[in-house]
Design a protein around this motif. Structure first.
Motif, PDB file in Angstrom:
ATOM      1  N   LYS A 193      -1.503  12.758 -11.466  1.00 46.38           N
ATOM      2  CA  LYS A 193      -2.583  12.286 -12.262  1.00 46.38           C
ATOM      3  C   LYS A 193      -3.095  13.564 -12.549  1.00 46.38           C
ATOM      4  O   LYS A 193      -4.462  13.083 -13.945  1.00 46.38           O
ATOM      5  CB  LYS A 193      -3.763  11.974 -10.800  1.00 46.38           C
ATOM      6  N   ALA A 194      -2.891  15.328 -12.513  1.00 47.23           N
ATOM      7  CA  ALA A 194      -3.688  16.393 -12.998  1.00 47.23           C
ATOM      8  C   ALA A 194      -3.067  16.710 -14.432  1.00 47.23           C
ATOM      9  O   ALA A 194      -3.727  16.964 -14.845  1.00 47.23           O
ATOM     10  CB  ALA A 194      -3.911  17.675 -11.846  1.00 47.23           C
ATOM     11  N   ALA A 226     -10.325   7.108 -16.659  1.00 49.33           N
ATOM     12  CA  ALA A 226     -10.146   5.918 -15.128  1.00 49.33           C
ATOM     13  C   ALA A 226      -8.719   5.603 -15.118  1.00 49.33           C
ATOM     14  O   ALA A 226      -7.576   5.216 -15.453  1.00 49.33           O
ATOM     15  CB  ALA A 226     -10.660   4.762 -15.678  1.00 49.33           C
ATOM     16  N   PHE A 227      -9.074   5.786 -13.444  1.00 49.02           N
ATOM     17  CA  PHE A 227      -7.583   5.545 -13.022  1.00 49.02           C
ATOM     18  C   PHE A 227      -7.872   3.628 -12.461  1.00 49.02           C
ATOM     19  O   PHE A 227      -8.728   3.707 -11.199  1.00 49.02           O
ATOM     20  CB  PHE A 227      -7.490   6.831 -11.500  1.00 49.02           C
ATOM     21  N   LEU A 228      -7.128   3.959 -12.493  1.00 49.18           N
ATOM     22  CA  LEU A 228      -6.844   2.014 -11.214  1.00 49.18           C
ATOM     23  C   LEU A 228      -6.088   2.016 -10.559  1.00 49.18           C
ATOM     24  O   LEU A 228      -4.577   2.353 -10.655  1.00 49.18           O
ATOM     25  CB  LEU A 228      -6.640   1.417 -12.787  1.00 49.18           C
ATOM     26  N   GLN A 266       9.339  16.279 -14.506  1.00 42.70           N
ATOM     27  CA  GLN A 266       8.787  15.269 -13.423  1.00 42.70           C
ATOM     28  C   GLN A 266       8.137  15.808 -11.957  1.00 42.70           C
ATOM     29  O   GLN A 266       8.281  17.064 -11.875  1.00 42.70           O
ATOM     30  CB  GLN A 266      10.378  14.987 -12.625  1.00 42.70           C
ATOM     31  N   LEU A 267       6.593  14.884 -11.036  1.00 44.13           N
ATOM     32  CA  LEU A 267       6.358  15.500 -10.807  1.00 44.13           C
ATOM     33  C   LEU A 267       6.644  14.779  -9.045  1.00 44.13           C
ATOM     34  O   LEU A 267       6.897  13.527  -8.825  1.00 44.13           O
ATOM     35  CB  LEU A 267       5.019  15.581 -11.200  1.00 44.13           C
ATOM     36  N   TYR A 268       6.506  15.646  -8.497  1.00 39.91           N
ATOM     37  CA  TYR A 268       6.700  15.272  -7.255  1.00 39.91           C
ATOM     38  C   TYR A 268       5.069  14.641  -6.517  1.00 39.91           C
ATOM     39  O   TYR A 268       5.506  13.937  -5.577  1.00 39.91           O
ATOM     40  CB  TYR A 268       7.285  16.612  -6.317  1.00 39.91           C
ATOM     41  N   SER A 269       4.590  14.549  -6.554  1.00 42.38           N
ATOM     42  CA  SER A 269       3.122  13.766  -5.846  1.00 42.38           C
ATOM     43  C   SER A 269       2.483  13.276  -6.532  1.00 42.38           C
ATOM     44  O   SER A 269       2.621  13.315  -8.275  1.00 42.38           O
ATOM     45  CB  SER A 269       2.010  15.124  -5.582  1.00 42.38           C
ATOM     46  N   VAL A 270       1.875  12.388  -6.819  1.00 43.20           N
ATOM     47  CA  VAL A 270       0.755  11.250  -7.242  1.00 43.20           C
ATOM     48  C   VAL A 270      -0.496  12.523  -7.286  1.00 43.20           C
ATOM     49  O   VAL A 270      -0.491  12.859  -8.674  1.00 43.20           O
ATOM     50  CB  VAL A 270       0.380  10.333  -6.396  1.00 43.20           C
ATOM     51  N   ASN A 271      -0.991  13.956  -6.601  1.00 41.74           N
ATOM     52  CA  ASN A 271      -2.027  14.113  -7.426  1.00 41.74           C
ATOM     53  C   ASN A 271      -2.517  14.958  -8.156  1.00 41.74           C
ATOM     54  O   ASN A 271      -2.587  15.253  -9.299  1.00 41.74           O
ATOM     55  CB  ASN A 271      -2.588  15.136  -6.191  1.00 41.74           C
TER      56      ASN A 271
END
Length: 226
Positions: A183-184, A88-90, A175-180
């Motif tokens: 999350k993935a 679950a993401f908060l 490192q990732l450049y986007s929140v989506n």
């Protein structure tokens, strides 16, 4: 230098008493669902220093930092010997009603699927976990809450899970450049955890309990968190 929590004499006493109360839990640990109130993940990388071996004959590597830290996401999860609860993401600050909503939408369906009511739920002593509203909700569902000692993250196997997942999410300095995308990556690390790893962590509870007793309530296993 190893990190450790500041344990008072009262903390040590409660940890030791808890361990003595659970010396004979044995197979009962396999009926416990372990959870964490929340886990923070930073887009710019894990908390703490970033270190690596640098070949002086080559150009040094760099670790980029986005403005304002790049943002972060918070997650809640739980697992037991027989599987994992849906992640679950908060989105914002948690309170008792939101925590109850997580339990209703994530924990209870999983518990029903594994069958029977002979299980216990573990969480720490954060205020939203000990509120009357939460207690009333779990009582209404006939859920038994596992007694838990204060200042004892090294006893919760989900802390080991976060460590394992962090190595996956941030592997090779990733490192990732986007929140989506972030999350993935977190979801992939969670849902691809091997059942054998989770089962081994659950089985380790017996040893953790005895280590607390052997160390008179003090820490020994903090190295398992990092």
């Amino acid at each position: 230098m190893a990190r450790r929590l500041p344990l008072s004499k009262l903390h040590i006493s409660k940890r030791l008493q808890w361990a003595r109360n659970h010396m004979s839990y044995n197979d009962k640990w396999m009926a416990v669902l372990f959870s964490d109130g929340k886990k923070k993940w930073n887009l710019d990388g894990p908390d703490g220093n970033i270190k690596y071996w640098h070949d002086l004959r080559k150009k040094p590597s760099s670790f980029f930092s986005k403005q304002s830290g790049g943002g972060s996401v918070m997650v809640w999860a739980a697992f037991g010997f027989n599987g994992k609860v849906g992640l679950a993401f908060l989105d914002d600050r948690q309170n008792s009603p939101k925590y109850i909503e997580k339990l209703e939408n994530h924990l209870m369906p999983f518990a029903e699927n594994i069958g029977g009511g002979n299980w216990e739920y573990q969480h720490d002593n954060a205020p939203i976990h000990t509120s009357n509203a939460k207690k009333n909700y779990l009582n209404s569902k006939n859920v038994t809450v596992l007694e838990w000692p204060p200042m004892s993250p090294e006893l919760n196997p989900i802390e080991n899970v976060w460590c394992i997942m962090s190595r996956k999410v941030y592997e090779n300095g990733g490192q990732l450049y986007s929140v989506n995308a972030f999350k993935a990556a977190i979801e992939s690390a969670w849902y691809n955890l091997e059942p054998e790893i989770l089962q081994t962590l659950i089985v380790s509870l017996e040893k953790r309990v005895f280590d607390v007793i052997l160390n008179n309530g003090d820490f020994k296993l903090l190295r398992t968190l990092y």
